[in-house]
Write an enzyme that holds these catalytic residues in place. Structure first.
Site, mmCIF file in Angstrom:
data_model
loop_
_atom_site.group_PDB
_atom_site.id
_atom_site.type_symbol
_atom_site.label_atom_id
_atom_site.label_comp_id
_atom_site.label_asym_id
_atom_site.label_seq_id
_atom_site.Cartn_x
_atom_site.Cartn_y
_atom_site.Cartn_z
ATOM 1 N N GLU A 45 6.484 -15.123 -5.811
ATOM 2 C CA GLU A 45 7.913 -14.770 -5.352
ATOM 3 C C GLU A 45 8.281 -13.302 -6.159
ATOM 4 O O GLU A 45 7.422 -12.675 -6.538
ATOM 5 C CB GLU A 45 9.126 -15.567 -6.338
ATOM 6 C CG GLU A 45 8.823 -17.206 -5.903
ATOM 7 C CD GLU A 45 9.744 -18.159 -6.478
ATOM 8 O OE1 GLU A 45 10.568 -17.808 -7.354
ATOM 9 O OE2 GLU A 45 9.839 -19.216 -6.080
ATOM 10 N N PRO A 46 9.318 -12.604 -5.348
ATOM 11 C CA PRO A 46 9.389 -11.205 -5.868
ATOM 12 C C PRO A 46 9.400 -11.050 -7.164
ATOM 13 O O PRO A 46 8.863 -10.134 -7.645
ATOM 14 C CB PRO A 46 10.889 -10.902 -5.180
ATOM 15 C CG PRO A 46 11.203 -11.939 -4.280
ATOM 16 C CD PRO A 46 10.265 -13.180 -4.603
ATOM 17 N N ILE A 103 4.004 -13.309 1.569
ATOM 18 C CA ILE A 103 3.316 -14.391 2.286
ATOM 19 C C ILE A 103 2.337 -14.056 3.445
ATOM 20 O O ILE A 103 3.013 -13.612 4.651
ATOM 21 C CB ILE A 103 4.566 -15.497 2.825
ATOM 22 C CG1 ILE A 103 5.173 -15.828 1.549
ATOM 23 C CG2 ILE A 103 3.919 -16.725 3.484
ATOM 24 C CD1 ILE A 103 4.422 -16.333 0.320
ATOM 25 N N THR A 104 1.098 -14.409 3.544
ATOM 26 C CA THR A 104 0.203 -14.100 4.519
ATOM 27 C C THR A 104 0.611 -14.951 5.693
ATOM 28 O O THR A 104 0.921 -16.149 5.589
ATOM 29 C CB THR A 104 -1.106 -14.186 4.209
ATOM 30 O OG1 THR A 104 -1.549 -13.167 3.018
ATOM 31 C CG2 THR A 104 -2.258 -13.939 5.049
ATOM 32 N N ARG A 118 -28.202 11.121 8.709
ATOM 33 C CA ARG A 118 -27.606 12.216 8.303
ATOM 34 C C ARG A 118 -28.623 13.063 7.518
ATOM 35 O O ARG A 118 -29.223 13.026 6.700
ATOM 36 C CB ARG A 118 -26.271 12.036 7.434
ATOM 37 C CG ARG A 118 -25.628 13.071 6.728
ATOM 38 C CD ARG A 118 -24.990 14.053 7.903
ATOM 39 N NE ARG A 118 -24.041 15.189 7.138
ATOM 40 C CZ ARG A 118 -23.272 15.775 8.045
ATOM 41 N NH1 ARG A 118 -23.237 16.033 9.192
ATOM 42 N NH2 ARG A 118 -22.733 16.891 7.262
ATOM 43 N N GLN A 151 -18.563 7.692 -0.566
ATOM 44 C CA GLN A 151 -19.121 8.863 -1.200
ATOM 45 C C GLN A 151 -20.479 9.341 -0.417
ATOM 46 O O GLN A 151 -20.828 10.511 -0.017
ATOM 47 C CB GLN A 151 -19.590 8.428 -2.533
ATOM 48 C CG GLN A 151 -19.946 9.605 -3.408
ATOM 49 C CD GLN A 151 -18.863 10.831 -3.759
ATOM 50 O OE1 GLN A 151 -17.753 10.353 -3.529
ATOM 51 N NE2 GLN A 151 -19.324 12.021 -3.702
ATOM 52 N N GLY A 196 -19.551 11.386 2.549
ATOM 53 C CA GLY A 196 -19.011 12.656 2.342
ATOM 54 C C GLY A 196 -17.868 12.830 2.886
ATOM 55 O O GLY A 196 -17.077 11.977 3.076
ATOM 56 N N GLY A 197 -17.495 13.768 3.572
ATOM 57 C CA GLY A 197 -16.038 14.115 4.197
ATOM 58 C C GLY A 197 -15.847 13.020 5.425
ATOM 59 O O GLY A 197 -14.840 12.816 5.688
ATOM 60 N N GLU A 211 -4.482 -14.093 -4.791
ATOM 61 C CA GLU A 211 -5.104 -15.523 -5.136
ATOM 62 C C GLU A 211 -5.311 -15.159 -6.773
ATOM 63 O O GLU A 211 -6.250 -15.868 -7.080
ATOM 64 C CB GLU A 211 -6.200 -16.031 -4.267
ATOM 65 C CG GLU A 211 -5.550 -15.937 -2.873
ATOM 66 C CD GLU A 211 -6.385 -17.242 -2.120
ATOM 67 O OE1 GLU A 211 -7.166 -18.137 -2.683
ATOM 68 O OE2 GLU A 211 -6.263 -17.141 -1.019
HETATM 69 C C1 FAD Z 1 -1.615 -8.595 1.233
HETATM 70 C C2 FAD Z 1 -1.215 -9.644 0.126
HETATM 71 C C3 FAD Z 1 -1.249 -11.010 0.746
HETATM 72 C C4 FAD Z 1 -0.683 -11.902 -0.268
HETATM 73 N N1 FAD Z 1 -0.497 -13.083 0.553
HETATM 74 C C5 FAD Z 1 0.053 -14.299 -0.366
HETATM 75 C C6 FAD Z 1 0.010 -15.611 0.140
HETATM 76 O O1 FAD Z 1 -0.289 -15.826 1.171
HETATM 77 N N2 FAD Z 1 0.748 -16.594 -0.569
HETATM 78 C C7 FAD Z 1 1.228 -16.036 -1.838
HETATM 79 O O2 FAD Z 1 1.696 -17.110 -2.542
HETATM 80 N N3 FAD Z 1 0.995 -14.866 -2.476
HETATM 81 C C8 FAD Z 1 0.448 -14.045 -1.783
HETATM 82 N N4 FAD Z 1 0.178 -12.779 -2.332
HETATM 83 C C9 FAD Z 1 0.714 -12.335 -3.585
HETATM 84 C C10 FAD Z 1 -0.440 -12.164 -4.750
HETATM 85 O O3 FAD Z 1 -0.940 -13.487 -4.856
HETATM 86 C C11 FAD Z 1 0.519 -11.478 -5.901
HETATM 87 O O4 FAD Z 1 0.588 -10.256 -5.431
HETATM 88 C C12 FAD Z 1 -0.363 -11.463 -7.238
HETATM 89 O O5 FAD Z 1 -0.555 -13.077 -7.531
HETATM 90 C C13 FAD Z 1 0.192 -10.801 -8.184
HETATM 91 O O6 FAD Z 1 1.529 -10.996 -8.607
HETATM 92 P P1 FAD Z 1 2.364 -9.847 -8.467
HETATM 93 O O7 FAD Z 1 2.250 -8.786 -7.234
HETATM 94 O O8 FAD Z 1 3.744 -10.326 -8.669
HETATM 95 O O9 FAD Z 1 2.023 -8.938 -9.917
HETATM 96 P P2 FAD Z 1 2.617 -9.468 -11.276
HETATM 97 O O10 FAD Z 1 2.358 -10.996 -11.650
HETATM 98 O O11 FAD Z 1 3.765 -8.567 -11.703
HETATM 99 O O12 FAD Z 1 1.332 -8.340 -12.076
HETATM 100 C C14 FAD Z 1 1.516 -7.107 -12.221
HETATM 101 C C15 FAD Z 1 0.172 -6.552 -13.221
HETATM 102 O O13 FAD Z 1 0.321 -7.243 -14.617
HETATM 103 C C16 FAD Z 1 -1.038 -7.866 -14.528
HETATM 104 N N5 FAD Z 1 -0.662 -9.166 -15.177
HETATM 105 C C17 FAD Z 1 0.235 -10.099 -15.429
HETATM 106 N N6 FAD Z 1 0.439 -11.030 -15.882
HETATM 107 C C18 FAD Z 1 -1.000 -10.858 -16.972
HETATM 108 C C19 FAD Z 1 -1.366 -11.335 -17.919
HETATM 109 N N7 FAD Z 1 -0.951 -12.437 -18.717
HETATM 110 N N8 FAD Z 1 -2.529 -10.698 -18.708
HETATM 111 C C20 FAD Z 1 -2.968 -9.572 -18.235
HETATM 112 N N9 FAD Z 1 -2.585 -8.863 -16.974
HETATM 113 C C21 FAD Z 1 -1.275 -9.715 -16.328
HETATM 114 C C22 FAD Z 1 -1.415 -8.074 -13.255
HETATM 115 O O14 FAD Z 1 -2.813 -8.563 -13.146
HETATM 116 C C23 FAD Z 1 -1.048 -7.079 -12.393
HETATM 117 O O15 FAD Z 1 -2.071 -6.097 -12.841
HETATM 118 C C24 FAD Z 1 -0.335 -11.492 -1.485
HETATM 119 C C25 FAD Z 1 -0.204 -10.432 -2.032
HETATM 120 C C26 FAD Z 1 -0.688 -9.205 -1.330
HETATM 121 C C27 FAD Z 1 -0.595 -7.856 -1.775
#
Ligand code: FAD
Length: 380
Positions: free
Chosen positions: A128-129, A158-159, A268, A336, A339-340, A363
């Site tokens: 979720e957001p 959501i993929t 190269r 790397q 290179g360019g 995941e």
């Molecule tokens: C291209 C893409 C495809 C995706 N597809 C799906 C999908 O199909 N379905 C779905 O449900 N989700 C999907 N996701 C979501 C993805 O699983 C989440 O982005 C991921 O779980 C991280 O959640 P967040 O982005 O809210 O980051 P946050 O949870 O806000 O984390 C931010 C940072 O804090 C760190 N952090 C958080 N809690 C801790 C802790 N306890 N200890 C240490 N570090 C911590 C994290 O590692 C990260 O570096 C997708 C994301 C992307 C980018």
């Protein structure tokens, strides 16, 4: 380079040959174009489905391939070396089928043949957001109203969002915490299920994720999977298996980067010699290749535990952590070596470098994988 593999059956060797052929003929030639235009490759996914690659680890009686996980992962690896977005699509689709295949009622399981043949595309809606890592705190709510659940909230990242035919949606039917979460299946045509425009991503642009807004979406109770309150367990079990899929994608991407960089280094020339003859480059390539072999071994070892019916979630976390960190390092080093020329879109290593990053995030971020591994050590 064709990796020398020991597979459990003749059928598995044939399956990998078929995958290689599809990768070379259908995927690799199209990848750069689709990625630069950001066009979703629905027809290519159908082609992969028709070849039987979309339901490999599920039972043949459900329309799946009946393959061990270790074979499925090696198919994913080869697909990822040709086009990561397609491998990720297969992995996410396989993940989204897990709730039905493992917990579905007879009626829900009737969806499986169309899903596993790739006629229907699935999506997995957990994040979720306001939070992805702390999934147990999810806020999307499903409230019983008459004969239906009424779902309200927003799912993020959501993929296949907006492209899928069905969504496995994790939402809150009870109180706070994991025990209040349930899994509902929502068809794409559900009124009030509103896909938002795709995100503008760093990589995987052909299959960018999207938010799904649930605005009073009505879902009948026969779409509840596994009973109220079981959703979190379903989600986490699905992710244990799914993380191995991401690890295999990482191995495939990294292998492609090693192969490309090695071939470039042989051709190269600088200072009158192929750059591969300079120890600085040769050692870099040697380290890249060694890391990829280690990542593959770790991933397949975890898969074999799963295939044997043994606990595998900690080993899956290690594989996902290690393989995706390897993919990031190896694709960086491949840039790397070129290179360019590694920094421009004329060569695929530029795209692979951008694509590798997401594997450390999806995941469960690699910090969350460390959390899982660390807990297994500190809690015994
Ligand atoms: C291209 C893409 C495809 C995706 N597809 C799906 C999908 O199909 N379905 C779905 O449900 N989700 C999907 N996701 C979501 C993805 O699983 C989440 O982005 C991921 O779980 C991280 O959640 P967040 O982005 O809210 O980051 P946050 O949870 O806000 O984390 C931010 C940072 O804090 C760190 N952090 C958080 N809690 C801790 C802790 N306890 N200890 C240490 N570090 C911590 C994290 O590692 C990260 O570096 C997708 C994301 C992307 C980018």
């Amino acid at each position: 380079m064709v990796v020398d593999r020991i597979l459990p059956s003749d059928e598995a060797y044939a399956l990998l040959d078929l995958t290689r052929e599809i990768g070379e003929r259908e995927l690799a030639p199209r990848a750069a174009d689709f990625e630069s235009r950001g066009e979703f490759p629905r027809e290519v996914i159908r082609t992969v489905g028709r070849a039987g690659l979309l339901g490999l680890p599920y039972a043949e009686s459900d329309g799946g391939g009946g393959q061990p996980y270790e074979v499925y992962l090696q198919v994913l690896e080869i697909l990822a070396g040709s086009w990561l977005a397609i491998a990720e699509a297969v992995s996410v689709h396989t993940l989204s089928c897990f709730p039905i295949a493992e917990y579905g009622t007879e009626r829900q399981r009737k969806l499986l043949p169309d899903l596993l043949a790739g006629d229907l595309l699935g999506a997995y809606c957990l994040s979720e957001p306001q939070g992805g890592s702390d999934a147990a705190a999810l806020a999307t709510r499903a409230v019983r109203d008459g004969d239906d659940y009424v779902v309200t909230g927003t799912k993020a990242w959501i993929t296949h969002g907006g492209r899928a035919d069905f969504y496995a949606v994790f939402c809150r039917t009870g109180g706070p915490g994991p025990s209040g979460i349930s899994c509902l299946l929502a068809g794409a045509d559900t009124a009030g299920l509103l896909p938002q425009p795709p995100e503008r991503t760093m990589g995987l642009r052909s299959s960018a994720p999207a938010q799904i807004v649930f605005d009073g979406a009505r879902i009948p109770p026969d779409r509840l999977v596994g009973g109220e309150g079981t959703g979190f367990t379903i989600a986490m079990r699905a992710l244990d298996a799914g993380r191995l899929g991401i690890a295999a994608c990482a191995v495939g991407l990294a292998q492609a980067a090693v192969d490309y960089a090695a071939s470039y280094a042989r051709d190269r020339e600088q200072f009158g010699r192929p750059i591969a003859e300079f120890q600085g480059v040769g050692f870099l390539l040697a380290d890249m290749a060694t890391q990829v072999s280690a990542a593959r071994a770790l991933t397949l070892a975890a898969a074999r535990l799963k295939d044997a019916g043994r606990p595998f979630s900690v080993e899956a976390a290690k594989a996902k952590l290690f393989a995706t960190d390897v993919a990031m390092r190896v694709t960086t080093d491949a840039v790397q070596v070129l290179g360019g020329y590694g920094y421009v879109a004329d060569h695929p290593v530029e795209r692979w470098f951008r694509e590798a990053k997401v594997l450390q995030i999806v995941e469960g971020t690699n910090q969350i994988q460390r959390l899982v591994i660390g807990r297994s050590l500190t809690r015994g």
